[in-house]
Design a protein around this motif. Sequence first.
Motif, PDB file in Angstrom:
ATOM      1  N   ALA A 233       0.864  -1.187   0.000  1.00 26.70           N
ATOM      2  CA  ALA A 233       0.000   0.000   0.000  1.00 26.70           C
ATOM      3  C   ALA A 233       0.894   1.229   0.000  1.00 26.70           C
ATOM      4  O   ALA A 233       0.731   2.145   0.793  1.00 26.70           O
ATOM      5  CB  ALA A 233      -0.917  -0.019   1.225  1.00 26.70           C
TER       6      ALA A 233
ATOM      7  N   LEU B 146      10.917  -1.475  -4.513  1.00 24.73           N
ATOM      8  CA  LEU B 146      10.277  -2.626  -3.868  1.00 24.73           C
ATOM      9  C   LEU B 146       9.997  -3.739  -4.865  1.00 24.73           C
ATOM     10  O   LEU B 146      10.161  -4.916  -4.558  1.00 24.73           O
ATOM     11  CB  LEU B 146       8.962  -2.199  -3.217  1.00 24.73           C
TER      12      LEU B 146
ATOM     13  N   ALA C 212      -4.844   3.563   2.521  1.00 26.80           N
ATOM     14  CA  ALA C 212      -5.059   2.186   2.066  1.00 26.80           C
ATOM     15  C   ALA C 212      -4.421   1.199   3.054  1.00 26.80           C
ATOM     16  O   ALA C 212      -5.074   0.237   3.484  1.00 26.80           O
ATOM     17  CB  ALA C 212      -4.477   1.997   0.655  1.00 26.80           C
TER      18      ALA C 212
ATOM     19  N   ALA D 118       9.743   4.476  -4.849  1.00 27.77           N
ATOM     20  CA  ALA D 118       9.812   3.299  -3.984  1.00 27.77           C
ATOM     21  C   ALA D 118       9.140   2.087  -4.624  1.00 27.77           C
ATOM     22  O   ALA D 118       9.486   0.945  -4.323  1.00 27.77           O
ATOM     23  CB  ALA D 118       9.164   3.607  -2.642  1.00 27.77           C
TER      24      ALA D 118
HETATM   25  C1  LIG Z   1      -3.962  17.766  -3.747  1.00 30.56           C
HETATM   26  C2  LIG Z   1      -4.708  16.486  -3.550  1.00 30.56           C
HETATM   27  C3  LIG Z   1      -5.964  16.491  -2.963  1.00 30.56           C
HETATM   28  C4  LIG Z   1      -6.686  15.310  -2.812  1.00 30.56           C
HETATM   29  N1  LIG Z   1      -7.929  15.381  -2.265  1.00 30.56           N
HETATM   30  C5  LIG Z   1      -8.668  14.243  -2.179  1.00 30.56           C
HETATM   31  C6  LIG Z   1      -9.995  14.294  -1.642  1.00 30.56           C
HETATM   32  O1  LIG Z   1     -10.477  15.368  -1.252  1.00 30.56           O
HETATM   33  N2  LIG Z   1     -10.733  13.137  -1.584  1.00 30.56           N
HETATM   34  C7  LIG Z   1     -10.228  11.950  -2.041  1.00 30.56           C
HETATM   35  O2  LIG Z   1     -10.939  10.955  -2.005  1.00 30.56           O
HETATM   36  N3  LIG Z   1      -8.967  11.861  -2.523  1.00 30.56           N
HETATM   37  C8  LIG Z   1      -8.168  12.987  -2.597  1.00 30.56           C
HETATM   38  N4  LIG Z   1      -6.882  12.899  -3.086  1.00 30.56           N
HETATM   39  C9  LIG Z   1      -6.352  11.562  -3.443  1.00 30.56           C
HETATM   40  C10 LIG Z   1      -5.744  10.846  -2.202  1.00 30.56           C
HETATM   41  O3  LIG Z   1      -4.569  11.526  -1.824  1.00 30.56           O
HETATM   42  C11 LIG Z   1      -5.426   9.384  -2.512  1.00 30.56           C
HETATM   43  O4  LIG Z   1      -6.566   8.743  -2.991  1.00 30.56           O
HETATM   44  C12 LIG Z   1      -4.978   8.615  -1.267  1.00 30.56           C
HETATM   45  O5  LIG Z   1      -4.042   9.352  -0.535  1.00 30.56           O
HETATM   46  C13 LIG Z   1      -4.364   7.267  -1.657  1.00 30.56           C
HETATM   47  O6  LIG Z   1      -3.961   6.605  -0.476  1.00 30.56           O
HETATM   48  P1  LIG Z   1      -2.797   5.520  -0.470  1.00 30.56           P
HETATM   49  O7  LIG Z   1      -2.775   4.971   0.902  1.00 30.56           O
HETATM   50  O8  LIG Z   1      -2.979   4.569  -1.585  1.00 30.56           O
HETATM   51  O9  LIG Z   1      -1.441   6.303  -0.799  1.00 30.56           O
HETATM   52  P2  LIG Z   1      -0.589   7.383   0.032  1.00 30.56           P
HETATM   53  O10 LIG Z   1      -1.448   8.378   0.664  1.00 30.56           O
HETATM   54  O11 LIG Z   1       0.437   7.846  -0.961  1.00 30.56           O
HETATM   55  O12 LIG Z   1       0.136   6.546   1.176  1.00 30.56           O
HETATM   56  C14 LIG Z   1       1.226   5.707   0.932  1.00 30.56           C
HETATM   57  C15 LIG Z   1       2.015   5.513   2.198  1.00 30.56           C
HETATM   58  O13 LIG Z   1       3.027   4.537   1.987  1.00 30.56           O
HETATM   59  C16 LIG Z   1       4.268   5.001   2.465  1.00 30.56           C
HETATM   60  N5  LIG Z   1       5.320   4.347   1.680  1.00 30.56           N
HETATM   61  C17 LIG Z   1       5.679   4.575   0.398  1.00 30.56           C
HETATM   62  N6  LIG Z   1       6.681   3.764   0.033  1.00 30.56           N
HETATM   63  C18 LIG Z   1       6.978   2.998   1.103  1.00 30.56           C
HETATM   64  C19 LIG Z   1       7.935   1.984   1.347  1.00 30.56           C
HETATM   65  N7  LIG Z   1       8.764   1.569   0.394  1.00 30.56           N
HETATM   66  N8  LIG Z   1       7.963   1.416   2.566  1.00 30.56           N
HETATM   67  C20 LIG Z   1       7.122   1.815   3.537  1.00 30.56           C
HETATM   68  N9  LIG Z   1       6.191   2.775   3.366  1.00 30.56           N
HETATM   69  C21 LIG Z   1       6.122   3.362   2.163  1.00 30.56           C
HETATM   70  C22 LIG Z   1       4.199   6.487   2.270  1.00 30.56           C
HETATM   71  O14 LIG Z   1       5.106   7.149   3.116  1.00 30.56           O
HETATM   72  C23 LIG Z   1       2.743   6.771   2.639  1.00 30.56           C
HETATM   73  O15 LIG Z   1       2.575   6.937   4.016  1.00 30.56           O
HETATM   74  C24 LIG Z   1      -6.132  14.072  -3.248  1.00 30.56           C
HETATM   75  C25 LIG Z   1      -4.864  14.059  -3.807  1.00 30.56           C
HETATM   76  C26 LIG Z   1      -4.146  15.242  -3.975  1.00 30.56           C
HETATM   77  C27 LIG Z   1      -2.809  15.225  -4.621  1.00 30.56           C
END
Ligand SMILES: Cc1cc2nc3c(=O)[nH]c(=O)nc-3n(C[C@H](O)[C@H](O)[C@H](O)COP(=O)(O)OP(=O)(O)OC[C@H]3O[C@@H](n4cnc5c(N)ncnc54)[C@H](O)[C@@H]3O)c2cc1C
Lengths: 449, 68
Positions: free
Chosen positions: A130, A380, B26, A376
């Motif tokens: 994730a 990975l 996620a 990353a």
């Molecule tokens: C400006 C902006 C506004 C947004 N507003 C909205 C909104 O209002 N509503 C909405 O539904 N969506 C919004 N989004 C989209 C939202 O950001 C994403 O849908 C959501 O953050 C995805 O979650 P994720 O957990 O998949 O990824 P991420 O949030 O990117 O989390 C990934 C995590 O994994 C960690 N990680 C990465 N690589 C590694 C590694 N190798 N080892 C260990 N840890 C690692 C990272 O540090 C991070 O903590 C917005 C996006 C942007 C850019």
Amino acid sequence: MDVGRHPNIRLLAYSEVEKVEGELGDFKVTVRKKARYVDESKCTGCGACAEKCPTAISDEYNLGLANAKAIYRYFAQGIPSTYTINTNFCRNFQAGKKCGVCAKVCQAGAIDYKQQDQVLEVEAGAVILATGYELFDARRIPEYGYGRLPNVVTALEFERFLSASGPTHGHVYRPTDLALKESLPELEKSRQKAFKALEKFEKQFEKTSDEFYPLYEAGELKGEDYEKWAEQVRAFRDLDGEVQARKEKVASLESAHRLAFIQCVGSRDIRFNRYCSGFCCMHAIKEAIIAREHDPQAQVYIIGMDIRAVGKGFEEYRNRGAKESHIEYVRSRVAEITEDKDHSPVIWYEDTKERVVKSLPVDLVILSTACEPSPATRILADIIGLEVNDFGFYATDPSQPLDTSRPGIFVCGCAQSPMDIPESVAQASSAAARAAQVLSGSGTLRLAS
Amino acid sequence: MTGDTVTRKEISVVNRDVLVIGGGIAGIQASLDLAEMGIKVHLVERLPSIGGKMSQLDKTFPTNDCAL
Ligand SMILES: Cc1cc2nc3c(=O)[nH]c(=O)nc-3n(C[C@H](O)[C@H](O)[C@H](O)COP(=O)(O)OP(=O)(O)OC[C@H]3O[C@@H](n4cnc5c(N)ncnc54)[C@H](O)[C@@H]3O)c2cc1C
Ligand code: SF4
Ligand code: SF4
């Protein structure tokens, strides 16, 4: 978020995976828990250390828009709340320098400059990736001026501007106006210094500068000391004038009223990413609505090829933006952004309805940058031995969208492809169910070819 | 289904723990779901705190609720 407290969750923050051996049902994973130089079991998160730390650094969480200290917490409500020392800046870790202030002020005795990385073996039956996404670096489109034109920012930076806990406490000030505001104390300090220098002369010659200067100008007072004093008087008057002028300017500063979002920056662009990043149309509308809530005078434009409002209630959200927040949607692909006086950006674009090239002067431009696989992801993928797709996200099969190319390793969220939060949450729950299913010995698996 | 062979492979599950890499929304959701199912989770996050990009957002669409 009860992740930090759930008895079944062992949180390994500030850690990275180095090796994944074994197979489904029996993986052996090597995790490096990086040294924070703060003992996690002792630190109470009180922040006394950061308050006294003399080393200011750029705040990564606020995208460099604010300052943090060399001993920092990623963000205020962060879990875990343990502080961390950034050894690239902490004086104790720089050759020839010394500090140790934080260790002195920490009541809990949590600071440990000799802490080492810990290498842990974690055994697991399945792995869920994730790792999320990174944002497209807007500098790669030089004609939009990001990094060169100060009043062109990214949508994530704009989120920080809108946030009450952000660098501008929710007010949308242009970076150039903020810089002007921030330069005032420094200027006042110089003025104060110049004033002190005058006082010295005044004491020495028992005259005020206002009495002295006309006499000097009339040629009644001569000599090296008087020349120096006169020079100091002029320097002070210049500085004083500048302080007054800048104060007036700062007092008359208004928040940015005319805002324009540029869509698909790095998305749907054959030079960079061919795909649609999915969430940027919606976050532009959201940010526009909030900006208007903060400032009823705001006029917001969203300029893009189209608005992709795909989701439950999203089209209504788009229309509400137009009706209630008076967002103006402009259909175009922006060609260039230039600058007018006072660093005000000017947007050049073709109005595709009228078929003419137009320019739009605004106060602030916000770039909706693309969702890209993080670096990353590649690292990975190599470590674990996984396939990535043409775009660089972890490869999955449409019939089994949670399964990577290696059995027992699943993926969810933006590591799989661009998606918004509700979709990420849904896919995460699916991935959790999928892992549980496979570990219980049921469910079909695609064999690695 | 695609051309790949799909089988119910006999797997020997030595360990029922799950490792989650990435602590954004996620990874947090996956971890909580598994933990609620009684499965032990190891959650690895690269940064000093979990939360990912969502922690940097002011409010989220489509409800405009606070992100945190
Ligand atoms: C400006 C902006 C506004 C947004 N507003 C909205 C909104 O209002 N509503 C909405 O539904 N969506 C919004 N989004 C989209 C939202 O950001 C994403 O849908 C959501 O953050 C995805 O979650 P994720 O957990 O998949 O990824 P991420 O949030 O990117 O989390 C990934 C995590 O994994 C960690 N990680 C990465 N690589 C590694 C590694 N190798 N080892 C260990 N840890 C690692 C990272 O540090 C991070 O903590 C917005 C996006 C942007 C850019
Ligand atoms: S390291 Fe010490 S001073 Fe700093 S937050 Fe933790 S307990 Fe407080
Ligand atoms: S040793 Fe000094 S510079 Fe380093 S984190 Fe502690 S207070 Fe800051």
